[in-house]
Design a protein around this motif. Structure first.
Motif, PDB file in Angstrom:
ATOM      1  N   ILE A 178      -3.497   5.541   1.408  1.00 10.70           N
ATOM      2  CA  ILE A 178      -3.885   5.716   2.655  1.00 10.70           C
ATOM      3  C   ILE A 178      -4.558   7.416   2.911  1.00 10.70           C
ATOM      4  CG2 ILE A 178      -3.145   6.002   5.158  1.00 10.70           C
ATOM      5  CD1 ILE A 178      -1.024   3.600   4.364  1.00 10.70           C
ATOM      6  N   TYR A 179      -3.688   8.266   2.364  1.00  9.31           N
ATOM      7  CA  TYR A 179      -4.046   9.539   2.665  1.00  9.31           C
ATOM      8  C   TYR A 179      -5.509  10.056   2.017  1.00  9.31           C
ATOM      9  CZ  TYR A 179       0.837  10.213   4.069  1.00  9.31           C
ATOM     10  OH  TYR A 179       2.107  10.000   4.533  1.00  9.31           O
ATOM     11  N   ILE A 201       0.855  -1.261  -0.072  1.00 13.60           N
ATOM     12  CA  ILE A 201       0.115   0.037   0.038  1.00 13.60           C
ATOM     13  C   ILE A 201       0.746   1.227   0.051  1.00 13.60           C
ATOM     14  CG2 ILE A 201      -1.790   1.376   1.145  1.00 13.60           C
ATOM     15  CD1 ILE A 201      -2.816  -1.254   2.361  1.00 13.60           C
ATOM     16  N   GLN A 202       0.614   1.968  -0.816  1.00 11.23           N
ATOM     17  CA  GLN A 202       1.368   3.300  -1.083  1.00 11.23           C
ATOM     18  C   GLN A 202       0.834   4.407  -0.011  1.00 11.23           C
ATOM     19  OE1 GLN A 202       4.153   3.763  -2.950  1.00 11.23           O
ATOM     20  NE2 GLN A 202       3.841   1.488  -3.195  1.00 11.23           N
TER      21      GLN A 202
END
Length: 120
Positions: free
Chosen positions: A7-8, A2-3
């Motif tokens: 997430i952001y 996951i980059q």
């Protein structure tokens, strides 16, 4: 893998915890600023919260707490001046030896509740 951008995008609040007892806590500030900038670019609606943790009454004077808090706030606000848009950061002094950490988390959750004014 996951980059961070993924997430952001789905994140409504990002909490960054700084250990106030560390002598070199200011070394964590560049990473925090880098993270705030990256998250804001992906999600301008994200809330940023900074917990200056371990500010225990027995271990740290009120003056020292305020000095450390102001130091962090000044550095962060200076670094974020160049960012287009307003990155708003909330700061909380927290400890596990009193109610401050619970109160800080409560304030964070209150920001997440869209209809809080209606509930009051």
């Amino acid at each position: 893998k996951i980059q961070p951008d993924e997430i952001y995008k789905g994140c409504s609040t990002l909490i960054f915890v700084i250990d106030a007892e560390e002598n070199d806590f200011e070394h964590s500030l560049p990473k925090m600023i880098e993270t705030l900038e990256a998250a804001y670019k992906v999600n301008p609606a994200i809330h940023f919260e900074v917990f200056l943790h371990k500010v225990d009454v027995e271990m740290m004077s009120e003056e020292t707490k305020m000095e450390k808090s102001k130091f962090i706030q000044n550095i962060v606000s200076q670094e974020l001046l160049d960012i287009e848009g307003d990155i708003l950061v909330s700061y909380h002094l927290t400890s596990i030896h009193d109610h401050s950490v619970l109160e800080a988390f409560s304030k964070v959750v209150q920001k997440l509740v869209n209809h809080l004014p209606v509930l009051n």
